[in-house]
Design a protein around this motif. Structure first.
Motif, mmCIF file in Angstrom:
data_model
loop_
_atom_site.group_PDB
_atom_site.id
_atom_site.type_symbol
_atom_site.label_atom_id
_atom_site.label_comp_id
_atom_site.label_asym_id
_atom_site.label_seq_id
_atom_site.Cartn_x
_atom_site.Cartn_y
_atom_site.Cartn_z
ATOM 1 N N ALA A 1 7.298 11.021 -1.771
ATOM 2 C CA ALA A 1 8.049 9.817 -1.437
ATOM 3 C C ALA A 1 8.660 8.967 -2.594
ATOM 4 O O ALA A 1 9.199 7.958 -2.645
ATOM 5 C CB ALA A 1 7.484 8.977 -0.544
ATOM 6 N N GLY A 2 7.938 9.260 -3.774
ATOM 7 C CA GLY A 2 8.160 8.707 -5.026
ATOM 8 C C GLY A 2 7.669 7.244 -4.936
ATOM 9 O O GLY A 2 6.367 7.235 -4.901
ATOM 10 N N SER A 3 8.610 6.413 -5.414
ATOM 11 C CA SER A 3 7.979 4.920 -5.688
ATOM 12 C C SER A 3 7.139 4.399 -4.760
ATOM 13 O O SER A 3 6.400 3.510 -4.755
ATOM 14 C CB SER A 3 8.991 4.055 -6.390
ATOM 15 N N GLY A 4 7.402 4.767 -3.151
ATOM 16 C CA GLY A 4 6.989 4.328 -2.200
ATOM 17 C C GLY A 4 5.730 5.049 -1.759
ATOM 18 O O GLY A 4 5.070 4.733 -0.607
ATOM 19 N N ASP A 5 5.069 5.860 -2.705
ATOM 20 C CA ASP A 5 3.962 6.609 -2.097
ATOM 21 C C ASP A 5 2.570 6.182 -2.568
ATOM 22 O O ASP A 5 1.627 7.014 -2.671
ATOM 23 C CB ASP A 5 4.162 8.128 -2.619
ATOM 24 N N HIS A 6 2.311 4.846 -2.933
ATOM 25 C CA HIS A 6 1.246 4.166 -3.233
ATOM 26 C C HIS A 6 0.371 4.860 -4.662
ATOM 27 O O HIS A 6 -0.729 4.513 -4.943
ATOM 28 C CB HIS A 6 0.293 4.352 -2.168
ATOM 29 N N ALA A 7 1.427 5.663 -5.522
ATOM 30 C CA ALA A 7 0.625 6.164 -6.802
ATOM 31 C C ALA A 7 0.316 5.051 -7.630
ATOM 32 O O ALA A 7 1.073 4.078 -7.708
ATOM 33 C CB ALA A 7 1.728 6.927 -7.394
ATOM 34 N N GLY A 8 -1.095 5.086 -8.045
ATOM 35 C CA GLY A 8 -1.647 4.022 -8.995
ATOM 36 C C GLY A 8 -1.801 2.982 -8.573
ATOM 37 O O GLY A 8 -2.400 1.861 -9.078
ATOM 38 N N ALA A 9 -1.980 2.783 -7.040
ATOM 39 C CA ALA A 9 -2.291 1.295 -6.494
ATOM 40 C C ALA A 9 -3.607 1.160 -6.151
ATOM 41 O O ALA A 9 -4.455 2.480 -5.845
ATOM 42 C CB ALA A 9 -1.372 1.219 -5.061
ATOM 43 N N THR A 10 -4.356 -0.087 -6.164
ATOM 44 C CA THR A 10 -5.514 -0.256 -5.740
ATOM 45 C C THR A 10 -5.417 -1.337 -4.585
ATOM 46 O O THR A 10 -4.887 -2.438 -4.820
ATOM 47 C CB THR A 10 -6.494 -0.840 -6.933
ATOM 48 N N TYR A 11 -6.079 -0.960 -3.627
ATOM 49 C CA TYR A 11 -5.811 -2.053 -2.322
ATOM 50 C C TYR A 11 -7.077 -2.473 -1.894
ATOM 51 O O TYR A 11 -8.089 -1.786 -1.684
ATOM 52 C CB TYR A 11 -5.153 -1.286 -1.147
ATOM 53 N N ASP A 12 -7.134 -3.731 -1.760
ATOM 54 C CA ASP A 12 -8.219 -4.276 -1.151
ATOM 55 C C ASP A 12 -8.100 -4.267 0.395
ATOM 56 O O ASP A 12 -7.140 -4.925 0.803
ATOM 57 C CB ASP A 12 -8.593 -5.716 -1.830
ATOM 58 N N LEU A 13 -8.884 -3.745 1.185
ATOM 59 C CA LEU A 13 -8.966 -3.446 2.632
ATOM 60 C C LEU A 13 -9.943 -4.582 3.271
ATOM 61 O O LEU A 13 -11.162 -4.464 3.311
ATOM 62 C CB LEU A 13 -9.087 -2.157 2.796
#
Length: 280
Positions: free
Chosen positions: A181-193
């Motif tokens: 999906a490109g830029s919307g595919d969460h690449a390189g992201a860190t999420y606090d859940l």
């Protein structure tokens, strides 16, 4: 192809159930315990088993790396598994980490997650880190037979989360990562859940008293008291330290930050503590 480790566990089984119909490779130690999911194949391999993992990960594009069961050598097992994934050609690793992961985190197991994150970064593979708070059942499960929650959490707050909410985020991220999906595919992201709000253990005890219909209270311990009480179980020192520092991290405020990531990613509000308890 999405590969999933730890699919026989409480979180992993929830994730794969949400990926039914997607090409899946379940990487398990015991194939007899693997969940039955449409679209899934099962391959036997354990964390750290390089040869078996190379075979299991052949053709896998995205790996859902659930953290291994706590152990003295967990970081080494994680690193070896990551190395095998990279060698097998996996292009993205989605890893279940922990909020506040750092080399100096109060919660000792959060330090393991930081070291694993750093190793994943060092390989150059694409990644997404899902930093979970403590699970909601940690709170209710901490009630002793006498109706008391004991721990050195002081009056700190914890933004605990349900495994179902973590699984929903993971499944959404994995589907996106596997779609190109490109830029919307969460690449390189860190999420606090996290859950929708942070609460003290005294507040949790009041909720449990109301829902369960029996008195539950929170009794703060000092660190020394907590270590002494838990050392009586005969567990190794690293495990006792993890038990005690999970509460100490609440006291320090490291687990109090509330994130909107669950809602942002899934479109659904995360489950609160009272809602969770009433549903059990």
């Amino acid at each position: 192809m999405i590969g999933v480790t730890g699919s026989t566990g409480q979180l992993g089984s929830r994730i794969v159930a949400r990926l039914a119909g997607v090409p899946l490779r379940l990487i398990v130690r015991d194939p007899g315990r693997a969940p039955s999911v449409p679209g899934a194949s099962v391959v036997q391999a354990a964390y750290g088993e390089h040869g078996a993992l190379l075979n299991a990960l052949d053709g896998v594009d995205v790996l859902m790396l659930l953290s291994a069961t706590e152990s003295a050598d967990r970081v080494a097992l994680h690193k070896a598994t990551v190395d095998a994934a990279v060698a097998a050609g996996v292009r993205r690793i989605v890893y279940t980490s922990f909020v506040g992961a750092s080399p100096g985190a109060t919660f000792t197991f959060a330090r393991d997650h930081w070291h694993t994150e750093q190793h994943i970064r060092s390989t150059g593979v694409e990644f997404t880190f899902l930093r979970d708070n403590l699970y909601l059942d940690f709170v209710s499960g901490g009630v002793g037979e006498d109706g008391v929650i004991r721990g050195p959490a002081g009056d700190g707050r914890v933004a605990a989360i349900s495994r179902d909410d973590v699984a929903a985020v993971a499944a959404t991220v994995l589907r996106s990562a596997g779609s190109g999906a490109g830029s919307g595919d969460h690449a390189g992201a860190t999420y606090d859940l996290t859950g929708p709000r942070a609460f003290t253990l005294s507040e949790a005890a009041a909720v449990l008293t109301d829902v369960w219909g029996r008195k539950v209270r929170y009794e703060p311990e000092t660190l020394d008291e907590a270590f002494r009480s838990r050392e009586s179980y005969g567990a190794p020192a690293w495990e006792v330290a993890g038990w005690v520092t999970s509460y100490a991290a609440i006291a320090s405020g490291e687990l109090s930050q509330v994130s909107t990531a669950v809602r942002d990613i899934t479109g659904v509000e995360p489950t609160g503590f009272e809602e969770y308890v009433r549903a059990q």
